[in-house]
Design a protein around this motif. Structure first.
Motif, mmCIF file in Angstrom:
data_model
loop_
_atom_site.group_PDB
_atom_site.id
_atom_site.type_symbol
_atom_site.label_atom_id
_atom_site.label_comp_id
_atom_site.label_asym_id
_atom_site.label_seq_id
_atom_site.Cartn_x
_atom_site.Cartn_y
_atom_site.Cartn_z
ATOM 1 N N VAL A 27 12.949 -2.437 -14.272
ATOM 2 C CA VAL A 27 12.031 -1.614 -13.482
ATOM 3 C C VAL A 27 10.918 -1.077 -14.374
ATOM 4 O O VAL A 27 11.165 -0.617 -15.492
ATOM 5 C CB VAL A 27 12.788 -0.460 -12.785
ATOM 6 N N TYR A 53 8.365 -1.224 -9.954
ATOM 7 C CA TYR A 53 8.590 -2.608 -9.547
ATOM 8 C C TYR A 53 9.568 -3.282 -10.499
ATOM 9 O O TYR A 53 9.742 -2.872 -11.655
ATOM 10 C CB TYR A 53 7.274 -3.384 -9.514
ATOM 11 N N ASN A 54 10.210 -4.323 -10.006
ATOM 12 C CA ASN A 54 11.122 -5.119 -10.815
ATOM 13 C C ASN A 54 10.331 -6.262 -11.437
ATOM 14 O O ASN A 54 9.825 -7.138 -10.718
ATOM 15 C CB ASN A 54 12.259 -5.656 -9.937
ATOM 16 N N GLY A 99 9.303 0.324 -5.326
ATOM 17 C CA GLY A 99 9.789 1.633 -4.927
ATOM 18 C C GLY A 99 8.711 2.692 -5.077
ATOM 19 O O GLY A 99 7.947 2.673 -6.039
ATOM 20 N N VAL A 106 15.764 -0.618 -7.637
ATOM 21 C CA VAL A 106 14.691 -1.493 -8.118
ATOM 22 C C VAL A 106 15.120 -2.203 -9.393
ATOM 23 O O VAL A 106 14.889 -3.406 -9.566
ATOM 24 C CB VAL A 106 13.390 -0.692 -8.344
#
Length: 347
Positions: A249, A144-145, A228, A220
């Motif tokens: 990320v 994840y961002n 993702g 991402v």
């Protein structure tokens, strides 16, 4: 000088091969001219050249015989072996995924390994009939961002990805063998109807397809997508390249028992077609040596299979990773998975 020759995996027509060849991977395919392979061990590798060629070079020197490598994606390599059948020149297969090894085992194409080799690997990470062994493990994760979402707001399982708030914000690599192994695990755990239902709902949430896990990670990190589905080691590779402090990320693990928490393997087996069983077994054993296991741990950021091997990376211990309830041997129904993904328009 290394005499090992890299050969492109060239696929021909055939129903199974056509299905398998429709699916790509992150693998690089080399294409040097082949010469006289007399005396060389022929390895079909579904692991990418950029990841494993340095290790194979070392093993070639250590073992004292040439290794001729056919590189390609795991689906392509598997299809090539099935098509060639008893006439295959392959001695050993090196797969990115347990499902492909299971498929070859079910087809009667693998030779049983000696106990001196299989005993190096914990029972969960080897075939019950002793025909294949894992060489390393990787965990499925959600990346994840962290500039777009906080950890406490992330889903605990794959069903949370169906929430409309993630519409158009989830990246995945549908042609990659690891995503297809996840879908196979989903079919095993929820049945065909349950898997189809989840995939249809996932598609309706407009996930963004990437050509591979590397581009997905970049997507991402750059904020192209928020989430993702990938394997843990891609994060470590990107962190080593750019520096962990420079990444947006991050890794999130699904809860234990969720289909998204699958721990899959890379693995190897000796082909029944080999006319060099002793050398083939030596090569398989060499992949389980402390030196090779350290290579997987340090250079590819994967989990070593043999106990007692340290890694320079700060990996979450494998025992603490929330694995799914799926047996690796149940991932062999690759053809059905690919047919379903094709039917639903994923590949």
């Amino acid at each position: 000088m290394h005499v090992r020759r890299r050969i492109a995996a060239a696929l021909t027509a055939g129903a199974l091969v056509a299905v398998l060849a429709a699916c790509g991977s992150d693998s690089d395919t080399a294409s040097d001219e082949s010469g006289d392979g007399s005396g060389a061990l022929t390895l079909y590798s579904g692991r990418s050249e950029n990841l494993v060629a340095p290790l194979i070079d070392r093993l070639e020197d250590t073992l004292g015989f040439p290794i001729e490598v056919v590189y390609g994606g795991t689906p392509e390599i598997t299809g090539k072996l099935v098509e060639e059948g008893a006439s295959s020149p392959a001695d050993v297969v090196f797969s990115q995924d347990a499902g492909a090894l299971g498929l070859l085992d079910q087809a009667g194409m693998l030779e049983a390994l000696p106990a001196s080799v299989t005993d190096l690997v914990p029972p969960y990470y080897r075939a019950a009939d002793g025909t294949w062994v894992a060489t390393s493990a990787r965990a499925r994760v959600l990346v994840y961002n962290d500039e777009k979402v906080q950890p406490q707001d992330l889903p605990t399982g794959i069903d949370g990805l169906l929430d409309p708030k993630w519409k158009g914000q989830i990246g995945f690599a549908p042609t990659n063998a690891s995503f297809q192994a996840f879908v196979t695990g989903l079919r095993v755990s929820r049945g065909e109807d349950g898997a189809r239902q989840w995939l249809e709902a996932f598609k309706a949430n407009e996930p963004v397809a990437f050509e591979g896990n590397g581009p997905l990670m970049e997507g991402v990190d750059s904020g192209q997508v928020t989430l993702g589905l990938t394997n843990h080691y891609y994060w470590y590779g990107l962190a080593e390249e750019k520096g962990a402090d420079n990444l947006a990320v991050q890794i999130h693990y699904f809860q234990a028992g969720d289909p998204g928490a699958l721990v899959n393997i890379a693995g190897t087996a000796v082909l029944a077609t080999t006319d060099q069983p002793e050398q083939a077994q030596q090569f398989v054993a060499a992949l389980l040596s402390p030196e090779s296991q350290t290579y997987f741990a340090d250079e590819t950021s994967e989990y070593p299979i043999v106990s007692g091997v340290e890694t320079k990376h700060d990996l979450r211990p494998l025992a603490e990773v929330g694995t799914s309830d799926i047996e690796l041997a149940e991932l062999a129904s690759l053809e059905q998975t690919q047919a379903l993904l094709q039917e639903l328009g994923f590949i």
